[in-house]
Scaffold this motif. Structure first.
Motif, PDB file in Angstrom:
ATOM      1  N   GLY A  84       4.865 -14.159 -12.028  1.00  0.00           N
ATOM      2  CA  GLY A  84       3.469 -14.572 -12.080  1.00  0.00           C
ATOM      3  C   GLY A  84       3.339 -16.070 -12.271  1.00  0.00           C
ATOM      4  O   GLY A  84       4.327 -16.787 -12.468  1.00  0.00           O
ATOM      5  N   LEU A  85       2.108 -16.533 -12.209  1.00  0.00           N
ATOM      6  CA  LEU A  85       1.797 -17.953 -12.329  1.00  0.00           C
ATOM      7  C   LEU A  85       2.433 -18.533 -13.585  1.00  0.00           C
ATOM      8  O   LEU A  85       2.262 -18.003 -14.675  1.00  0.00           O
ATOM      9  CB  LEU A  85       0.279 -18.128 -12.362  1.00  0.00           C
ATOM     10  N   GLY A  86       3.211 -19.595 -13.418  1.00  0.00           N
ATOM     11  CA  GLY A  86       3.846 -20.270 -14.549  1.00  0.00           C
ATOM     12  C   GLY A  86       5.254 -19.808 -14.882  1.00  0.00           C
ATOM     13  O   GLY A  86       5.946 -20.460 -15.657  1.00  0.00           O
ATOM     14  N   ALA A  87       5.705 -18.686 -14.312  1.00  0.00           N
ATOM     15  CA  ALA A  87       7.074 -18.215 -14.591  1.00  0.00           C
ATOM     16  C   ALA A  87       8.074 -19.279 -14.127  1.00  0.00           C
ATOM     17  O   ALA A  87       7.868 -19.940 -13.111  1.00  0.00           O
ATOM     18  CB  ALA A  87       7.339 -16.891 -13.888  1.00  0.00           C
ATOM     19  N   GLU A  88       9.145 -19.445 -14.902  1.00  0.00           N
ATOM     20  CA  GLU A  88      10.135 -20.477 -14.601  1.00  0.00           C
ATOM     21  C   GLU A  88      11.543 -19.891 -14.582  1.00  0.00           C
ATOM     22  O   GLU A  88      11.882 -19.031 -15.391  1.00  0.00           O
ATOM     23  CB  GLU A  88      10.083 -21.592 -15.646  1.00  0.00           C
ATOM     24  N   ARG A  89      12.350 -20.391 -13.645  1.00  0.00           N
ATOM     25  CA  ARG A  89      13.735 -19.956 -13.547  1.00  0.00           C
ATOM     26  C   ARG A  89      14.630 -21.146 -13.227  1.00  0.00           C
ATOM     27  O   ARG A  89      14.161 -22.200 -12.803  1.00  0.00           O
ATOM     28  CB  ARG A  89      13.908 -18.888 -12.470  1.00  0.00           C
ATOM     29  N   GLN A  90      15.919 -20.902 -13.415  1.00  0.00           N
ATOM     30  CA  GLN A  90      16.930 -21.857 -12.978  1.00  0.00           C
ATOM     31  C   GLN A  90      17.825 -21.174 -11.969  1.00  0.00           C
ATOM     32  O   GLN A  90      18.188 -20.011 -12.139  1.00  0.00           O
ATOM     33  CB  GLN A  90      17.765 -22.366 -14.148  1.00  0.00           C
ATOM     34  N   CYS A  91      18.174 -21.911 -10.930  1.00  0.00           N
ATOM     35  CA  CYS A  91      19.078 -21.435  -9.893  1.00  0.00           C
ATOM     36  C   CYS A  91      20.273 -22.377  -9.835  1.00  0.00           C
ATOM     37  O   CYS A  91      20.102 -23.586  -9.688  1.00  0.00           O
ATOM     38  CB  CYS A  91      18.376 -21.428  -8.537  1.00  0.00           C
ATOM     39  N   THR A  92      21.465 -21.802  -9.957  1.00  0.00           N
ATOM     40  CA  THR A  92      22.705 -22.574  -9.861  1.00  0.00           C
ATOM     41  C   THR A  92      23.263 -22.379  -8.462  1.00  0.00           C
ATOM     42  O   THR A  92      23.397 -21.247  -7.992  1.00  0.00           O
ATOM     43  CB  THR A  92      23.723 -22.090 -10.913  1.00  0.00           C
TER      44      THR A  92
ATOM     45  N   GLN B 289      15.446 -26.145 -11.113  1.00  0.00           N
ATOM     46  CA  GLN B 289      14.548 -25.386 -11.979  1.00  0.00           C
ATOM     47  C   GLN B 289      13.206 -25.306 -11.268  1.00  0.00           C
ATOM     48  O   GLN B 289      12.700 -26.312 -10.771  1.00  0.00           O
ATOM     49  CB  GLN B 289      14.411 -26.043 -13.355  1.00  0.00           C
ATOM     50  N   GLU B 290      12.672 -24.079 -11.219  1.00  0.00           N
ATOM     51  CA  GLU B 290      11.466 -23.809 -10.436  1.00  0.00           C
ATOM     52  C   GLU B 290      10.388 -23.150 -11.289  1.00  0.00           C
ATOM     53  O   GLU B 290      10.699 -22.418 -12.221  1.00  0.00           O
ATOM     54  CB  GLU B 290      11.808 -22.856  -9.283  1.00  0.00           C
ATOM     55  N   ARG B 291       9.151 -23.392 -10.882  1.00  0.00           N
ATOM     56  CA  ARG B 291       7.986 -22.804 -11.556  1.00  0.00           C
ATOM     57  C   ARG B 291       7.029 -22.261 -10.502  1.00  0.00           C
ATOM     58  O   ARG B 291       6.756 -22.943  -9.499  1.00  0.00           O
ATOM     59  CB  ARG B 291       7.287 -23.894 -12.366  1.00  0.00           C
ATOM     60  N   ILE B 292       6.530 -21.046 -10.718  1.00  0.00           N
ATOM     61  CA  ILE B 292       5.548 -20.475  -9.792  1.00  0.00           C
ATOM     62  C   ILE B 292       4.219 -21.199  -9.984  1.00  0.00           C
ATOM     63  O   ILE B 292       3.668 -21.224 -11.085  1.00  0.00           O
ATOM     64  CB  ILE B 292       5.368 -18.962 -10.012  1.00  0.00           C
ATOM     65  N   VAL B 293       3.702 -21.788  -8.894  1.00  0.00           N
ATOM     66  CA  VAL B 293       2.437 -22.524  -8.955  1.00  0.00           C
ATOM     67  C   VAL B 293       1.329 -21.850  -8.139  1.00  0.00           C
ATOM     68  O   VAL B 293       0.166 -22.238  -8.248  1.00  0.00           O
ATOM     69  CB  VAL B 293       2.607 -23.995  -8.505  1.00  0.00           C
ATOM     70  N   GLU B 294       1.704 -20.861  -7.333  1.00  0.00           N
ATOM     71  CA  GLU B 294       0.707 -20.053  -6.620  1.00  0.00           C
ATOM     72  C   GLU B 294       1.268 -18.643  -6.505  1.00  0.00           C
ATOM     73  O   GLU B 294       2.429 -18.460  -6.129  1.00  0.00           O
ATOM     74  CB  GLU B 294       0.423 -20.635  -5.235  1.00  0.00           C
TER      75      GLU B 294
ATOM     76  N   LEU C 287       3.913 -16.607  -2.406  1.00  0.00           N
ATOM     77  CA  LEU C 287       4.569 -17.054  -3.628  1.00  0.00           C
ATOM     78  C   LEU C 287       4.983 -18.505  -3.385  1.00  0.00           C
ATOM     79  O   LEU C 287       5.758 -18.784  -2.458  1.00  0.00           O
ATOM     80  CB  LEU C 287       5.804 -16.197  -3.916  1.00  0.00           C
ATOM     81  N   LYS C 288       4.411 -19.408  -4.170  1.00  0.00           N
ATOM     82  CA  LYS C 288       4.735 -20.823  -4.016  1.00  0.00           C
ATOM     83  C   LYS C 288       5.354 -21.316  -5.312  1.00  0.00           C
ATOM     84  O   LYS C 288       4.804 -21.095  -6.388  1.00  0.00           O
ATOM     85  CB  LYS C 288       3.483 -21.641  -3.684  1.00  0.00           C
ATOM     86  N   VAL C 289       6.507 -21.962  -5.179  1.00  0.00           N
ATOM     87  CA  VAL C 289       7.181 -22.502  -6.354  1.00  0.00           C
ATOM     88  C   VAL C 289       7.339 -24.011  -6.211  1.00  0.00           C
ATOM     89  O   VAL C 289       7.493 -24.545  -5.107  1.00  0.00           O
ATOM     90  CB  VAL C 289       8.557 -21.839  -6.600  1.00  0.00           C
ATOM     91  N   GLU C 290       7.281 -24.666  -7.351  1.00  0.00           N
ATOM     92  CA  GLU C 290       7.552 -26.095  -7.438  1.00  0.00           C
ATOM     93  C   GLU C 290       8.930 -26.260  -8.042  1.00  0.00           C
ATOM     94  O   GLU C 290       9.238 -25.648  -9.069  1.00  0.00           O
ATOM     95  CB  GLU C 290       6.519 -26.775  -8.329  1.00  0.00           C
ATOM     96  N   ILE C 291       9.778 -27.036  -7.398  1.00  0.00           N
ATOM     97  CA  ILE C 291      11.067 -27.374  -7.977  1.00  0.00           C
ATOM     98  C   ILE C 291      10.790 -28.604  -8.837  1.00  0.00           C
ATOM     99  O   ILE C 291      10.479 -29.675  -8.321  1.00  0.00           O
ATOM    100  CB  ILE C 291      12.133 -27.648  -6.894  1.00  0.00           C
TER     101      ILE C 291
END
Length: 156
Positions: free
Chosen positions: A47-55, A64-69, A76-80
């Motif tokens: 959901g909006l604001g969820a954050e993850r890290q991808c190695t 590191q990414e955050r869901i922005v839409e 599903l739009k993420v901001e790195i």
């Protein structure tokens, strides 16, 4: 902002395609460019604001990414927002649209602004084919994961 777009048609209903992308912590299941992905401390699952890290598979680079839409079964739009890549701004948008009973059109777009000012802008023509290759492998592996349950094999 420079961008790269790839697309495919997946033989599955849009809800199945969405479920794969919405399993936000576990994109490594179908992303061959990653060795690991996980939620950041304190993040919600999705959901909006969820954050993850991808190695990345090299074990050294990460994002590191955050869901922005967040539009279920549509976008599903993420901001790195952090990582080791030389990018000042970076967004990845996954759009999906059901085109038949068991048919979904998937578009994946990456928009980016490199660091290093003029030098970075001069590198854009060289970066685009590399990004297109990475995104193409991601979309192809996502299709295989959804249609046939194929999880990316990792050396171990």
């Amino acid at each position: 902002m420079p961008e790269v777009t790839v697309h495919t048609t997946i033989n599955a209903p849009v809800e199945d395609v969405w479920t794969a992308w919405d399993d936000y912590a576990h994109i490594e299941k179908f992303n061959p460019n990653l060795s690991r992905s996980f939620l950041l401390d304190g993040s919600q699952n999705t959901g909006l604001g969820a954050e993850r890290q991808c190695t990345m598979t090299d074990g050294k680079n990460f994002i590191q990414e955050r869901i922005v839409e967040y539009q279920p079964n549509r976008r599903l739009k993420v901001e790195i927002f952090d990582g080791t890549f030389p990018l000042k701004e970076n967004f990845a948008t996954t759009d999906m649209r059901q085109t038949g009973p068991n048919m979904t059109e998937l578009h994946f777009k990456m928009e980016f602004v490199p660091k290093y000012g003029l030098l970075g802008r001069l590198m854009v023509p060289m970066m685009k084919p590399q990004f297109r290759k990475l995104l193409g492998s991601l979309v192809d592996a996502n299709k295989a994961y959804i249609e046939r349950g194929e999880v990316v094999a990792r050396a171990g």
